[in-house]
Design a protein around this motif. Sequence first.
Motif, short mmCIF file in Angstrom:
data_model
loop_
_atom_site.label_atom_id
_atom_site.label_comp_id
_atom_site.label_asym_id
_atom_site.label_seq_id
_atom_site.Cartn_x
_atom_site.Cartn_y
_atom_site.Cartn_z
N GLN A 300 52.34 40.21 32.90
CA GLN A 300 51.31 42.13 32.85
C GLN A 300 50.23 41.76 33.71
N ALA A 301 49.72 40.58 34.33
CA ALA A 301 48.87 39.76 34.25
C ALA A 301 49.25 39.02 36.05
N ARG A 302 49.81 39.04 36.21
CA ARG A 302 50.36 38.52 37.94
C ARG A 302 49.95 40.37 38.43
N SER A 303 50.42 42.00 37.25
CA SER A 303 50.22 42.82 38.02
C SER A 303 48.18 43.48 37.63
N TRP A 304 47.94 43.27 36.75
CA TRP A 304 46.97 43.52 36.34
C TRP A 304 45.73 43.16 37.12
N ARG A 305 44.87 43.11 38.30
CA ARG A 305 44.28 41.94 38.51
C ARG A 305 42.63 42.10 38.11
N LEU A 306 41.93 41.82 38.68
CA LEU A 306 40.66 42.24 38.29
C LEU A 306 40.06 43.65 39.00
N GLU A 307 40.15 44.43 40.15
CA GLU A 307 39.60 45.37 40.28
C GLU A 307 40.58 46.25 38.96
N ALA A 308 41.75 46.43 39.33
CA ALA A 308 42.29 47.50 38.50
C ALA A 308 42.32 47.26 36.84
N LEU A 309 41.69 46.44 36.44
CA LEU A 309 41.19 46.67 35.23
C LEU A 309 39.34 47.04 34.89
N ASP A 310 38.59 46.28 36.23
CA ASP A 310 37.65 46.68 36.00
C ASP A 310 37.65 48.55 35.82
N GLU A 311 39.12 49.28 36.53
CA GLU A 311 39.29 50.95 36.33
C GLU A 311 39.72 51.76 35.61
N VAL A 312 40.29 50.78 34.97
CA VAL A 312 40.50 51.21 33.27
C VAL A 312 39.44 50.65 32.37
N LEU A 313 38.91 49.21 32.88
CA LEU A 313 38.26 49.92 31.47
C LEU A 313 36.23 51.16 31.69
N ASP A 314 36.57 51.54 33.01
CA ASP A 314 35.64 53.23 31.94
C ASP A 314 36.59 53.65 31.48
N SER A 315 37.80 53.88 31.35
CA SER A 315 38.55 54.88 30.84
C SER A 315 38.55 54.18 29.67
N ILE A 316 38.32 53.16 28.89
CA ILE A 316 38.66 52.82 27.34
C ILE A 316 37.02 52.38 27.59
N ASN A 317 35.60 52.56 28.02
CA ASN A 317 34.30 53.34 27.26
C ASN A 317 34.34 54.35 26.97
N THR A 318 35.43 55.62 28.03
CA THR A 318 34.90 56.90 27.97
C THR A 318 35.43 57.30 26.69
N ALA A 319 36.69 56.94 26.26
CA ALA A 319 37.92 57.10 25.08
C ALA A 319 36.73 56.44 24.19
N ASP A 320 36.33 55.47 23.98
CA ASP A 320 35.20 54.94 22.85
C ASP A 320 34.24 55.56 22.25
#
Length: 350
Positions: A300-320
């Motif tokens: 997973q880490a080979r595809s989930w680079r930092l830029e992609a993780l930063d984008e999904v973090l916004d969705s996680i914070n909103t859901a939280d």
Amino acid sequence: MILAKRPEIDRFLKAPDPAIRAAVIHGKDRSGVAERAEVLCRTVTPDLNDPFNVTVLTDSDIDGDETKLEEALTAMSLMGGRRLVRIRLSTLKPGVDKAVAAALKIHAEGGYNPDAMMVVEADQLGRESALRKAAEKENGAVGIVCYEDETGDVARMVREALAADKVGLTSDALDRFVARLPRERGLMRQEIERLALFIGPGSGKTLDMDALEHHLGVEPDASLSDAALQAFGARPGPAQAGLRRAFAEGESSVLAVRSAAMHLGKLRRINILQANGANAKEAAKAAGVFWKQEAEMLRQARSWRLEALDEVLDSINTADVATKTTGMPDQLIAERLLLEIAGRARRLGL
């Protein structure tokens, strides 16, 4: 003016120089940026929701009407006290970058309301950013870059937070706990709070390694961990099934979102460690990956680079936030989050 060293940043945030009228705080860790900005803002006014003395603007506000920023900076306090203009930038367009930089330059020189404080929060700004250049050049402004916390800084944060609750860890347990923490400030704070609750706030207890391992062994239920693993691995069906199984077992949607956040934190840690020269197995171990999940996490880490993780973090914070809001369909929100993550993972090629 540029502030880069932690001690000088901490001193400024808690007691800013009265001659400074504007601060730009930026970095990849948006939780760290927001945390530092809040500390600074509270030196201006204790009530950050004060409608008379506090104005909050976003990039969309400024992009739609640049005069809003000028109006906010020129407004005078109607009820007494100092004015705070807080600007939160998410995706910084060149036009917005230049507009905020121009306003900062005028304000730093005292051209607007000289008693107002301008605080800008942004993702990491490159050297070419007009806003970053203005903040670092103007005498009445300061630029603060939020880098990832060093291991020593994280250990200090853990010690101070636990001490505030009158609990602690032995030195070897502290090293172990710090190694397991995600390096995003918001997630770190959550895990430290969870540990303090496990020990017992006010109990005066100090956990040793064996007791800490018991705590680490009762992280969010296996069904939730598996659901997050499946979602980030682009398997929406198993992720949805695991989540529903967890709900049937009595787990909460809040923990489901937190489990996704913890999984993201591990992927982020693996990325950063490998970028700094660690090999894959070393990175996985340092990120706290269970050995049976090592191969999948590294895939997973080979595809989930930092830029992609930063984008999904916004969705996680909103859901939280949404799952903690009364009246919201919290289980549906958590389920939708995992399906969104699985969809993103598929688009990344997983």
